[in-house]
Design a protein around this motif. Structure first.
Motif, PDB file in Angstrom:
ATOM      1  N   TYR A 267       0.811  -1.226   0.000  1.00 36.89           N
ATOM      2  CA  TYR A 267       0.000   0.000   0.000  1.00 36.89           C
ATOM      3  C   TYR A 267       0.844   1.275   0.000  1.00 36.89           C
ATOM      4  O   TYR A 267       0.607   2.200   0.775  1.00 36.89           O
ATOM      5  N   GLY A 294      -0.936  -4.048  -3.499  1.00 31.51           N
ATOM      6  CA  GLY A 294      -1.680  -2.814  -3.313  1.00 31.51           C
ATOM      7  C   GLY A 294      -0.890  -1.538  -3.473  1.00 31.51           C
ATOM      8  O   GLY A 294      -1.262  -0.503  -2.908  1.00 31.51           O
ATOM      9  N   HIS A 327      -2.604  -6.908  -7.215  1.00 33.26           N
ATOM     10  CA  HIS A 327      -3.393  -5.687  -7.047  1.00 33.26           C
ATOM     11  C   HIS A 327      -2.529  -4.439  -6.970  1.00 33.26           C
ATOM     12  O   HIS A 327      -2.751  -3.563  -6.123  1.00 33.26           O
ATOM     13  N   PRO A 418      -5.894  -7.308  -1.059  1.00 36.59           N
ATOM     14  CA  PRO A 418      -5.607  -6.124  -0.243  1.00 36.59           C
ATOM     15  C   PRO A 418      -6.732  -5.868   0.747  1.00 36.59           C
ATOM     16  O   PRO A 418      -7.883  -6.204   0.494  1.00 36.59           O
ATOM     17  N   GLU A 421      -5.638   0.719   1.251  1.00 34.01           N
ATOM     18  CA  GLU A 421      -5.050   1.394   0.101  1.00 34.01           C
ATOM     19  C   GLU A 421      -4.326   2.644   0.573  1.00 34.01           C
ATOM     20  O   GLU A 421      -4.589   3.164   1.666  1.00 34.01           O
ATOM     21  N   THR A 428      -2.454   4.892   5.118  1.00 32.62           N
ATOM     22  CA  THR A 428      -3.391   3.975   4.486  1.00 32.62           C
ATOM     23  C   THR A 428      -4.781   4.207   5.042  1.00 32.62           C
ATOM     24  O   THR A 428      -4.948   4.818   6.099  1.00 32.62           O
ATOM     25  N   ALA A 441      -4.469  -0.977  -7.534  1.00 29.33           N
ATOM     26  CA  ALA A 441      -4.276  -0.699  -6.119  1.00 29.33           C
ATOM     27  C   ALA A 441      -5.412   0.090  -5.498  1.00 29.33           C
ATOM     28  O   ALA A 441      -5.754  -0.111  -4.332  1.00 29.33           O
ATOM     29  N   LEU A 442      -5.988   1.038  -6.249  1.00 29.55           N
ATOM     30  CA  LEU A 442      -6.996   1.927  -5.699  1.00 29.55           C
ATOM     31  C   LEU A 442      -8.383   1.379  -5.962  1.00 29.55           C
ATOM     32  O   LEU A 442      -8.785   1.160  -7.104  1.00 29.55           O
ATOM     33  N   GLN A 443      -9.113   1.154  -4.914  1.00 26.79           N
ATOM     34  CA  GLN A 443     -10.419   0.503  -5.030  1.00 26.79           C
ATOM     35  C   GLN A 443     -11.586   1.506  -4.967  1.00 26.79           C
ATOM     36  O   GLN A 443     -12.715   1.142  -5.199  1.00 26.79           O
TER      37      GLN A 443
END
Length: 443
Positions: A267, A294, A327, A418, A421, A428, A441-443
């Motif tokens: 992250y 992540g 991810h 993950p 993030e 995070t 990585a970014l959800q």
């Protein structure tokens, strides 16, 4: 005739016994300790009072490492319950960090008040020590000073927590001056910053050492001749963990270089930025067990190396070698770049690389070049990404890739999914439990 010595001794014993019964507390009190004597800046002697013991020792929060990292984390360094608190500041009894380092004992906490502190090079010898900035982050400027020709601070052999401090301008004759040189033990860095140092953090090569970095910032590598200026360089230690941190503006060296037996890179924002000239953004030259989950990892068009992530370039050192890349958002602004290079011919046969649910942004090549799982990776044009809370690397809400990632699975008992993030400026935030995952990585 009675011996006079026996008679005298009897009188003394009788007198002491009676005095003890009549006045048990009649002894004079022990003298109070005033402190230590030092010579001040005017050449005069003065007493520096010994700080009182603090009963409110610092207690770090619970471990926060997702999936693969959680089972690998150790107890964090913490101050002893009966350690003292020493306060450093221009108007305090202790005016310099070097003085605090001289007075500190094992288990103490040193709190540094806001301000700029110049030429405060220290070799830390204590164990179970906490050194933290109080309030606005204090700034340490090397200004030509260094400890042992190595760094602004040298951590010799300790369980130590360093929190909320900024390190600037480290230079040494060998060209690899670090903000912190970590030689041995267990060091945890939280909410710190490293700017304009020849090396941000540099470790030794002691096989049982552990370095943890959380919610910290690295950047502004100096642009002068000398050794490669890596922002974070872990030698052949047991474990490196980097979480929720931002690394940018490298120059010829790497953003992160790890020779550790095990590396958890979770992250983070590893984006070199406009005009950045770092080499690899992330390198594991000796393989090892690497969890990369992540992260947003981006290479600038002015890079000195066409590879974004490199694994195994200098051959095997550790018995277990595997890279788990899941991810991540990988960004390559070069024309002929490579998102990932695996040096399979230099690693043991059967060394696996898992590349799952990564978002590939740009025209770079992506070929894991090793056995393992390679699925769910999607390519997208840079123009299709949107700004999300200051990060220009998010899928739009109407993207067909939103919420469509298949669960990445497990490695043994370790999940590759993950659960957090990166967020600016460093840190995070947890993901919503149960929400379908997207690639990247970014959800």
């Amino acid at each position: 005739m009675r011996d006079p010595r026996l008679f005298t001794a009897g009188l003394v014993v009788t007198f002491l016994a009676c005095a003890g019964l009549a006045q048990a507390d009649a002894l004079p009190p022990a003298p109070a300790e005033l402190g230590t004597i030092r010579r001040n800046e005017h050449g005069q002697l003065e007493v520096v009072r010994t700080p009182a013991a603090s009963h409110a020792a610092a207690t770090p929060t619970a471990d926060q490492v997702a999936g693969p990292g959680r089972a690998l984390e150790k107890k964090r360094p913490n101050a002893m319950a009966n350690g003292r608190t020493l306060v450093v500041g221009p108007q305090e009894r202790i005016r310099s960090i070097t003085e605090a380092a001289r007075l500190a004992r094992d288990g103490d906490t040193i709190e540094i008040l806001p301000g700029e502190y110049r030429q405060q090079a220290v070799v830390w010898l204590q164990s179970r020590l906490t050194v933290r900035g109080r309030g606005q982050r204090p700034v340490l400027v090397a200004d030509g000073d260094h400890a042992e020709g190595k760094a602004l601070w040298v951590v010799r052999n300790a369980d130590m927590l360093i929190e909320n401090i900024e390190f600037r301008g480290a230079r040494v004759p060998d060209g690899n001056g670090a903000g912190i040189r970590f030689e041995r033990g267990h060091l945890r860095i939280v909410r710190c910053a490293f700017f304009d140092n020849e090396m941000g953090i540099l470790t030794g090569n002691v096989a049982d050492s552990v370095l943890e970095v959380e919610d910290s910032e690295f950047g502004q590598a100096p642009r002068h001749a000398g050794d490669l200026h890596h922002l974070l360089y872990a030698g052949t230690i047991a474990r490196l963990s980097v979480r929720g941190s931002r690394l940018q503006q490298g120059f010829r060296g790497h953003l992160i270089k790890s020779r550790a037996r095990e590396s958890s890179i979770l992250y983070n924002l590893l984006v070199d930025g406009v005009g950045g000239r770092s080499s690899y953004e992330l390198e594991f030259p000796n393989g090892g067990l690497a969890w990369v989950i992540g992260n947003v990892i981006g290479q600038s068009a002015t890079t000195d190396n066409r590879d974004l992530v490199s694994y195994g370039a200098e051959g095997r050192r550790w018995p277990v070698n595997a890279l788990y890349l899941a991810h991540n958002t990988l960004i390559d602004d070069t024309v002929d770049g490579r998102f990932l290079r695996v040096w399979s011919d230099r690693l043991p046969a059967g060394s696996e690389v898992w590349a799952i649910n990564n978002l590939l942004v740009g025209r770079g090549a992506f070929a894991p070049q090793a056995p393992g799982r390679h699925d769910g990776n999607e390519r997208i044009d840079r123009a299709m990404l949107l700004d999300a809370d200051g990060l220009l690397f998010a899928l739009p809400q109407n993207s067909p890739l939103r919420g469509k990632a298949r669960p990445p699975g497990f490695v043994g008992e370790q999940s590759l999914a993950p659960n957090a993030e990166f967020r600016l400026p460093a840190g995070t935030r947890p993901l919503v439990a149960g929400k379908p995952l997207s690639v990247g990585a970014l959800q």
